[in-house]
Design an enzyme around this catalytic site. Structure first.
Site, PDB file in Angstrom:
ATOM      1  N   LYS A  96       0.861  -1.180   0.000  1.00 40.09           N
ATOM      2  CA  LYS A  96       0.000   0.000   0.000  1.00 40.09           C
ATOM      3  C   LYS A  96       0.890   1.221   0.000  1.00 40.09           C
ATOM      4  O   LYS A  96       1.833   1.310   0.790  1.00 40.09           O
ATOM      5  CB  LYS A  96      -0.918   0.053   1.220  1.00 40.09           C
ATOM      6  CG  LYS A  96      -1.928   1.215   1.097  1.00 40.09           C
ATOM      7  CD  LYS A  96      -2.776   1.390   2.344  1.00 40.09           C
ATOM      8  CE  LYS A  96      -2.058   2.197   3.399  1.00 40.09           C
ATOM      9  NZ  LYS A  96      -2.951   2.618   4.507  1.00 40.09           N
ATOM     10  N   GLN A 122     -11.597   9.554  10.752  1.00 45.87           N
ATOM     11  CA  GLN A 122     -11.378   8.200  11.253  1.00 45.87           C
ATOM     12  C   GLN A 122     -12.301   7.840  12.407  1.00 45.87           C
ATOM     13  O   GLN A 122     -12.572   6.664  12.664  1.00 45.87           O
ATOM     14  CB  GLN A 122      -9.920   8.053  11.689  1.00 45.87           C
ATOM     15  CG  GLN A 122      -9.539   6.730  12.320  1.00 45.87           C
ATOM     16  CD  GLN A 122      -9.810   5.496  11.466  1.00 45.87           C
ATOM     17  OE1 GLN A 122     -10.211   4.451  11.961  1.00 45.87           O
ATOM     18  NE2 GLN A 122      -9.572   5.617  10.169  1.00 45.87           N
ATOM     19  N   MET A 159      -4.253   5.054  18.321  1.00 47.60           N
ATOM     20  CA  MET A 159      -4.235   4.742  16.896  1.00 47.60           C
ATOM     21  C   MET A 159      -3.609   5.835  16.032  1.00 47.60           C
ATOM     22  O   MET A 159      -3.461   5.654  14.818  1.00 47.60           O
ATOM     23  CB  MET A 159      -5.677   4.495  16.421  1.00 47.60           C
ATOM     24  CG  MET A 159      -6.443   3.458  17.227  1.00 47.60           C
ATOM     25  SD  MET A 159      -5.632   1.840  17.308  1.00 47.60           S
ATOM     26  CE  MET A 159      -5.777   1.320  15.597  1.00 47.60           C
ATOM     27  N   GLY A 160      -3.232   6.952  16.627  1.00 40.23           N
ATOM     28  CA  GLY A 160      -2.769   8.067  15.817  1.00 40.23           C
ATOM     29  C   GLY A 160      -1.294   8.055  15.458  1.00 40.23           C
ATOM     30  O   GLY A 160      -0.904   8.554  14.402  1.00 40.23           O
ATOM     31  N   GLY A 164      -1.552   0.855  18.134  1.00 47.32           N
ATOM     32  CA  GLY A 164      -1.871   0.479  16.764  1.00 47.32           C
ATOM     33  C   GLY A 164      -1.164   1.370  15.757  1.00 47.32           C
ATOM     34  O   GLY A 164      -1.624   2.462  15.433  1.00 47.32           O
TER      35      GLY A 164
END
Length: 323
Positions: free
Chosen positions: A67, A138, A220-221, A294
């Site tokens: 990706k 998000q 998650m950032g 994450g």
């Protein structure tokens, strides 16, 4: 080569689909059947953009690919989302490029899925209040994925933008949940059973003393060197689980506590995949603060793209192009 548009990707892969697919790839990583290759992520020096390439392969599926994309912070004024990316899959038998999949939606949904899997395995079973720090694009993925794995009743949120908070509140209420926007981050952290941080911040937004015992946090950032959402003392005090250790201590939330010497690699309890397959224990008590760092790994992107390609092929959808 099969080409799948952004609109078609949305039709082919739901939030629930993504949760199942990403959970499978976490398990494959834990069994050493799937591997992420080193990440390339650089500041472009134009339009304040950050661009990166993530690659990997799962030999149990099998699939492999990459990706490519990044963060263009001025896109909203152009009517585009700030995150832009595409996934290229290769035939694992021959190495020939086989599919090109628009990945803006799929990146959002796989990120929500990863957080939800952490919540599924690490949050208290009775968790009912979701706290969100950062209500940009998000946040909707995070919300929908979380309610798929826990009986959330109410949502509290903070964002520096009142417009973001209002838009997010509309989505929360459409799901039949209670909603309280907060003026202070501390109020969100203090109320949450599950706390999700999903911002591009480069400084701590959540302090150690704000978080109650028993809270699960999905940070998650942070996916680039310098990004930060949590007080390093909070990271050090938590039971830490990661998608991949090498990324977490270099570009993830753990980079700051690790760099300050507050944690070492042995202080990371293990990967989320290891919890999924039962190789390690997750939450050890009702009062434990659990943290999922994450960072986002290539295999999350590839597994949802592969699912989209498989379904498009089965249904005769997408555009085939010779090259």
């Amino acid at each position: 080569m099969l080409i799948i548009s952004e609109e078609l990707a949305r039709r082919l892969v739901s939030v629930e689909d993504a949760i199942g697919a990403v959970e499978q790839t976490f398990a494959a990583m834990a069994r050493n059947e799937a591997r992420n290759y080193p990440v390339v992520r650089e500041v472009v020096g134009y339009q304040d953009a950050v661009f990166g390439v993530k690659t990997g392969a799962d030999v149990s599926a099998p699939f492999l690919g990459l990706k490519a994309g990044g963060y263009w912070p001025h896109n909203m004024s152009r009517g585009l989302t700030n995150h832009q990316s595409a996934t290229l899959l290769f035939d694992p038998e021959t190495g020939r490029a086989s599919a090109l999949v628009s990945a803006n939606y799929l990146t959002g949904v796989r990120t929500g899925a990863a957080s939800a899997i952490a919540t599924k395995y690490l949050a208290r079973p009775d968790a009912q209040t979701l706290g969100i720090i950062g209500t940009g694009a998000q946040s909707a993925y995070q919300l929908r994925a979380t309610v798929a794995v826990r009986p959330i009743r109410s949502v509290v949120a903070w964002d520096p933008s009142p417009d973001n908070l209002e838009r997010f509140g509309t989505i929360v209420r459409e799901l039949g949940l209670g909603y309280e926007p907060k003026a202070e981050r501390e109020a969100v952290a203090g109320a949450a059973d599950v706390l999700i941080t999903v911002t591009p911040s480069q400084q701590a937004l959540v302090e150690r003393g704000w978080v109650r015992p028993g809270t699960h946090i999905s940070a998650m950032g942070a996916d680039t060197k310098g990004k930060q959402e949590l007080d390093p003392a909070l990271v050090a005090a938590a039971a830490i689980f990661v998608d991949e250790t090498a990324q977490s201590i270099t570009i993830g939330e753990c980079q700051h506590a690790y760099g300050a010497g507050l944690i070492g690699e042995t202080d990371i309890r293990g990967s989320l995949g290891s919890v999924v397959v039962g190789a390690i224990e997750g939450r050890r008590g009702a009062d434990e603060i659990t943290l999922f760092d994450g960072t986002g790994v290539a295999l999350q992107d590839l597994v949802v793209a592969e699912l989209a390609v498989r379904r498009a092929t089965e249904q005769g959808l997408g555009v085939n192009a010779d090259y």
